[in-house]
Every structure is written in C-alpha cells, then in structure tokens.
Design a protein around this motif. Sequence first.
Motif, PDB file in Angstrom:
ATOM      1  N   ARG A 182       0.834  -1.215   0.000  1.00  0.00           N
ATOM      2  CA  ARG A 182       0.000   0.000   0.000  1.00  0.00           C
ATOM      3  C   ARG A 182       0.861   1.254   0.000  1.00  0.00           C
ATOM      4  NH1 ARG A 182      -3.087  -3.116   3.737  1.00  0.00           N
ATOM      5  NH2 ARG A 182      -2.296  -1.928   5.514  1.00  0.00           N
ATOM      6  N   TYR A 183       1.957   1.202   0.739  1.00  0.00           N
ATOM      7  CA  TYR A 183       2.833   2.373   0.789  1.00  0.00           C
ATOM      8  C   TYR A 183       3.487   2.627  -0.569  1.00  0.00           C
ATOM      9  CZ  TYR A 183       6.499   5.619   1.951  1.00  0.00           C
ATOM     10  OH  TYR A 183       7.311   6.722   1.953  1.00  0.00           O
ATOM     11  N   ILE A 184       3.903   1.559  -1.244  1.00  0.00           N
ATOM     12  CA  ILE A 184       4.524   1.729  -2.556  1.00  0.00           C
ATOM     13  C   ILE A 184       3.559   2.397  -3.523  1.00  0.00           C
ATOM     14  CG2 ILE A 184       5.346   0.472  -4.587  1.00  0.00           C
ATOM     15  CD1 ILE A 184       6.721  -1.477  -2.716  1.00  0.00           C
ATOM     16  N   VAL A 185       2.286   1.975  -3.491  1.00  0.00           N
ATOM     17  CA  VAL A 185       1.287   2.596  -4.366  1.00  0.00           C
ATOM     18  C   VAL A 185       1.180   4.088  -4.070  1.00  0.00           C
ATOM     19  CG1 VAL A 185      -1.171   2.664  -4.937  1.00  0.00           C
ATOM     20  CG2 VAL A 185      -0.002   0.462  -4.703  1.00  0.00           C
ATOM     21  N   LEU A 186       1.096   4.441  -2.794  1.00  0.00           N
ATOM     22  CA  LEU A 186       1.017   5.847  -2.397  1.00  0.00           C
ATOM     23  C   LEU A 186       2.269   6.611  -2.798  1.00  0.00           C
ATOM     24  CD1 LEU A 186      -0.046   8.276  -0.687  1.00  0.00           C
ATOM     25  CD2 LEU A 186       1.060   7.197   1.284  1.00  0.00           C
ATOM     26  N   ASP A 187       3.416   6.061  -2.449  1.00  0.00           N
ATOM     27  CA  ASP A 187       4.664   6.802  -2.621  1.00  0.00           C
ATOM     28  C   ASP A 187       5.052   6.948  -4.087  1.00  0.00           C
ATOM     29  OD1 ASP A 187       7.030   8.083  -1.402  1.00  0.00           O
ATOM     30  OD2 ASP A 187       8.084   6.403  -2.340  1.00  0.00           O
TER      31      ASP A 187
END
Length: 217
Positions: free
Chosen positions: A59-64
């Motif tokens: 999820r963080y990779i998608v956001l970042d």
Amino acid sequence: MTLSVDLFFSFRSPYSYLALPKTLKLVADYEVTVNLRPVYPIAVRIPGFFKRADPRFARYIVLDASRVAKHDNIPFRFPRPDPILQDMATLDVAEQQPHIHRLTRLGAAAQLEGRALGFADAICRVMWNGTVKGWNEGDHLARAADAAGFDLPAMDAAITADPDRFEAVIVENEKAHAASGHWGVPTFVFENEPFFGQDRIDLLIWRMQSKGLARRS
C-alpha cells in the motif's frame, strides 16, 4: 574519461520506471555510461516475499510511487495488466509468468546489444505512462521498440529459438546484483558501491564527481 555504472532494473518496479528520466539526463549531461541490467522482480526472485512482508508495504509503494511521479512531473499509472500474474487478495504469485519472462528476456537481448537503457525507456513508457491499457496486446510494444531502433519481432524470435541464452544473462545480472550489497531495484552500482533508489541519483553523481566525473562538452 568515461565512467561506467551498472543499473539493476525490473520492468515491474515503479521506482525503476521513475528513475529513467533522471538516468537519461545523467547520461546526456555527463561523461558516463549506464549499463542497464534487467533482473526479475522480487516477487519472482524471492518466492513468498509479499506474504512475509508487512501488509502495509504494498500500500505504501502505491502511495509513494504516485506522489514521486507527481513531484517529478512524470506521467504515471500502474501497468494494466500487471506484468506479474499475482492474486492481490492472497498475494499468491502464479507459477507461469509469461509477461515478465518476455520483458526481462527482451531486456537481456537489448543488454547484449549494449542498448538496454534505451530499450527499457521505450518499453516502460508504454507500460507505465498511463496512455495504454493492454500494453501487452496489439502492436503497442513493437511500435515503441521500433521508434527506439529495435526490431521486436526479431528479438522475440531469437528468444524463442534459444531462451537459455537470455536466461543466462539474467542469472549473471542477478548474481552481480546480489553481490553489490543490495537486493532492491533500481540499484546503481559504481565501483562496487550500491546506490538504491531513484532518489539516490544525486548522491551517485556526487560520488562519481569525486572520481573525476565530467560534464559533456
């Protein structure tokens, strides 16, 4: 004196794609050669990786990745379809991976020609810039490759005729990647020193300047 840098790269990695504009600018501005060396994504290289990772990781990779693209003004959307066949509910990775095997072997073929950076840029823009849905269908990749000076049908035919030749290139890339001191992509390696991430290119330039990196005239 032209310096040399290895770039370990995955066609599934958003950060590998996001590193390309700065990498191309690096090559245009400085007396340096970047040897792009494709490796399989971590989902293939490390079986079960995503099942062991914290669920917040993806999820963080998608956001970042999305905000890095906005910050750097890079057209961006996650590829449709995903080049890795993976059930995102269970995180199971399919045993057969036709997309990523083809892409990575094509990258290896371009590496053998000494032109993998240009090839990756052409192909990844089709996959990642948000203008194409079904990047694997029709002639999207062939037209992008042709514009960059590559004959994609001929490359595919060579891989079909002797897949082991290109797998051997990928295996050597993955061994060198592991020996560099990092496991992620994109990883730049200069004189055995790894620089992980698209946000370490400025640091890489700083290090190369201490070794005589010069601007192109």
